[in-house]
Write a protein that holds these residues in place. Structure first.
Motif, short mmCIF file in Angstrom:
data_model
loop_
_atom_site.label_atom_id
_atom_site.label_comp_id
_atom_site.label_asym_id
_atom_site.label_seq_id
_atom_site.Cartn_x
_atom_site.Cartn_y
_atom_site.Cartn_z
N LEU A 89 41.48 3.26 22.85
CA LEU A 89 41.20 4.04 24.05
C LEU A 89 40.10 5.03 23.74
N LYS A 90 39.22 5.24 24.69
CA LYS A 90 38.16 6.23 24.49
C LYS A 90 37.81 6.88 25.82
N ALA A 91 37.70 8.20 25.80
CA ALA A 91 37.40 8.95 27.02
C ALA A 91 36.09 9.70 26.85
N ASP A 92 35.00 9.10 27.35
CA ASP A 92 33.75 9.85 27.45
C ASP A 92 33.68 10.46 28.85
N GLY A 93 32.54 11.05 29.21
CA GLY A 93 32.45 11.72 30.50
C GLY A 93 32.69 10.80 31.68
N LEU A 94 32.16 9.57 31.61
CA LEU A 94 32.34 8.61 32.69
C LEU A 94 33.81 8.24 32.85
N ALA A 95 34.47 7.92 31.73
CA ALA A 95 35.89 7.55 31.79
C ALA A 95 36.75 8.71 32.29
N MET A 102 37.60 0.13 39.97
CA MET A 102 37.69 -0.54 38.68
C MET A 102 36.53 -1.52 38.51
N GLY A 103 36.21 -2.26 39.58
CA GLY A 103 35.11 -3.21 39.50
C GLY A 103 33.76 -2.52 39.37
N LEU A 104 33.54 -1.47 40.14
CA LEU A 104 32.27 -0.74 40.08
C LEU A 104 32.09 -0.06 38.72
N TYR A 105 33.16 0.56 38.24
CA TYR A 105 33.13 1.18 36.90
C TYR A 105 32.82 0.14 35.83
#
Length: 480
Positions: A69-75, A246-249
């Motif tokens: 799992l990784k949380a950058d600004g976009l996530a 979810m699709g756009l991301y």
């Protein structure tokens, strides 16, 4: 901070909600939804302090699959969207009675769990598992608690399930092929691959099929309007407010960086599909007599513009697309809640059977108007920020794309204001329309507050997502 804590809260919440029983299910679900939002805000604070927000452990040895799992600004932006809308959606359901409510509310939390996992996953197979898991709860929510004739509802939901599952299988095949090249499903390893132009084209198309169905992008949209109409209000909010994101991301996170050559080579084709969705959705919305169907086609037009923005491969296009994803999530949830409030009082979604609500419910009329104005991207609203940025990015590629994409504002203003006039003004319906109660008003004020606050001050979200998008754009441009 351990990013998996949010997943644990939502998963435990789903089980706790079911165990709590029908009487307490809604309150328990709301508690865990708010807890997940609180945890997301804490995660954001840790991220802003420069902490690396990730989790990695070996999961399966053969093939090599990691629970990553990784949380950058976009996530984190998409995480906040999901965990903010989940308790709002749960709260909006309090005015409706559901049979077997413990199962209903536990499925909502489980769906939120799966969507959060999709946004945070940094391993291809883990991402695919979460992607598919999100399909299961919405299938049962729409099938069991949906509206209208049971047989028609079943056909619509099964069509949606088969469409989505079939498209996802092509994405799975693409991941298997990528694994054979990289020896890993980790996203950073997939980013390092130097695939040929032909390989990238097939990978790009496999991903596109899965995402185009989920978003949806025409001509893969045929499931959408019927499912939005047949699903209960909560199901429609989950689908339109979060699930389609979810699709756009995934276009930004997975498709474009892994297959940049194909994205650049066929940019005009995929932008054209997005713009075509804007025009088609707007024209069909003009002809709708059912309020939920009108909102469904309106949503199709807006997400078509977002998809077009992602395929511009510019920082303005990616940033505008993400801003519009978040704005669209809030406004579409608000509009579908408006539709549900009217249905609770009039027991109809046919626009011609409404009218004269403003004279009976001025507060409701005012809040409805604000949401309509946000939907048509009035300046000072969050939607204006996103749509303007996307249209600017389209003008950088070709001014005709911006001109045609701008029809979503012109046509959108026409059919939304016409709908508002028919529903809220005109002759008064014989039934009494009670003004909004505290619960309904509180949910609407929250949504409207978000749309106008970030419409006038989008900097916190822009600052959050821009570094991640610049990194993704660097990855896309690494192969010329």
């Amino acid at each position: 901070m351990n990013v998996s804590l949010i997943l644990i809260i939502l998963l435990v919440g789903a089980f706790a909600t079911y165990i709590a029983g029908d009487k307490l299910a809604s309150k328990v679900a709301l508690f865990f939804g708010i807890s997940a939002l609180g945890c997301s805000i804490v995660l954001l604070n840790h991220f802003n302090m420069g902490e690396n927000i990730s989790f990695l452990c070996q999961w399966i040895n053969q093939p090599n699959v990691s629970f990553a799992l990784k949380a950058d600004g976009l996530a984190i932006a998409m995480l906040l969207l999901t965990t903010a809308l989940t308790p709002i959606i749960i709260y909006t359901s309090f005015g409706t009675e559901y049979k077997n409510s413990k199962a209903f509310y536990s499925l909502i939390l489980f769906m939120s769990f799966a969507m959060v996992g999709t946004f945070l996953a940094a391993d291809g197979i883990l991402y695919y598992i979460f992607w598919e898991l999100s399909l299961i709860p919405i299938y049962f929510i729409a099938l069991i608690w949906g509206n209208g004739d049971a047989e028609e509802r079943k056909k619509a939901v099964v069509k949606f399930f088969i469409y989505t599952l079939a498209g996802s299988l092509f994405m799975l095949i693409a991941f298997i092929y990528l694994y054979q090249q990289a020896g890993s499903f980790l996203i950073e390893d997939l980013y390092k691959l130097n695939l040929s132009a032909t390989e990238q084209l097939w990978i790009f198309l496999a991903f596109f099929l899965a995402y185009a169905i989920k978003i949806p992008i025409i001509p893969f949209h045929t499931w959408q309007a019927n499912v939005y109409q047949k699903a209960p209000a909560v199901g429609t909010m989950l689908l339109s407010g979060i699930m389609l994101k979810m699709g756009l991301y995934s276009i930004i996170r997975w498709q474009l960086p892994i297959a940049p050559l194909a994205a650049k080579e066929y940019m005009y084709i995929f932008i054209s599909l997005g713009v075509a969705g804007v025009i088609y959705g707007s024209i069909v919305a003009l002809r709708q007599k059912d309020l939920k169907k009108l909102l469904a086609y309106s949503s199709l037009a807006h997400v078509g513009l977002i998809a077009a923005g992602t395929y511009t491969l510019t920082i303005d296009g990616l940033r505008g697309a993400v801003l519009q994803m978040i704005a669209h999530g809030f406004v579409v949830v608000g509009l579908f809640f408006i539709s549900e409030i009217i249905f609770r009082r009039y027991e109809t979604r046919t626009i011609a059977e409404m009218g004269g609500i403003r004279t009976q419910s001025p507060k409701f009329a005012s809040m409805f108007l604000l949401l309509v104005l946000a939907s048509v991207a009035l300046p000072t609203t969050f939607n204006f920020v996103g749509e303007f940025t996307v249209l600017y990015s389209l003008s950088q590629i070709n001014v005709w794309f911006a001109f045609l994409g701008g029809t979503t504002i012109i046509l959108g203003a026409y059919y939304m204001l016409k709908m508002y006039q028919q529903v809220m003004l005109g002759e008064t319906n014989t039934k009494v329309f009670a003004d909004v109660n505290f619960k309904e008003g509180f949910a609407l004020v929250l949504i409207i507050g978000v749309l106008f606050f970030f419409g006038m001050y989008p900097k916190p979200i822009t600052d959050l997502i821009t570094p991640s998008l610049e990194e993704i754009l660097t990855q896309i441009n690494r192969i010329n």
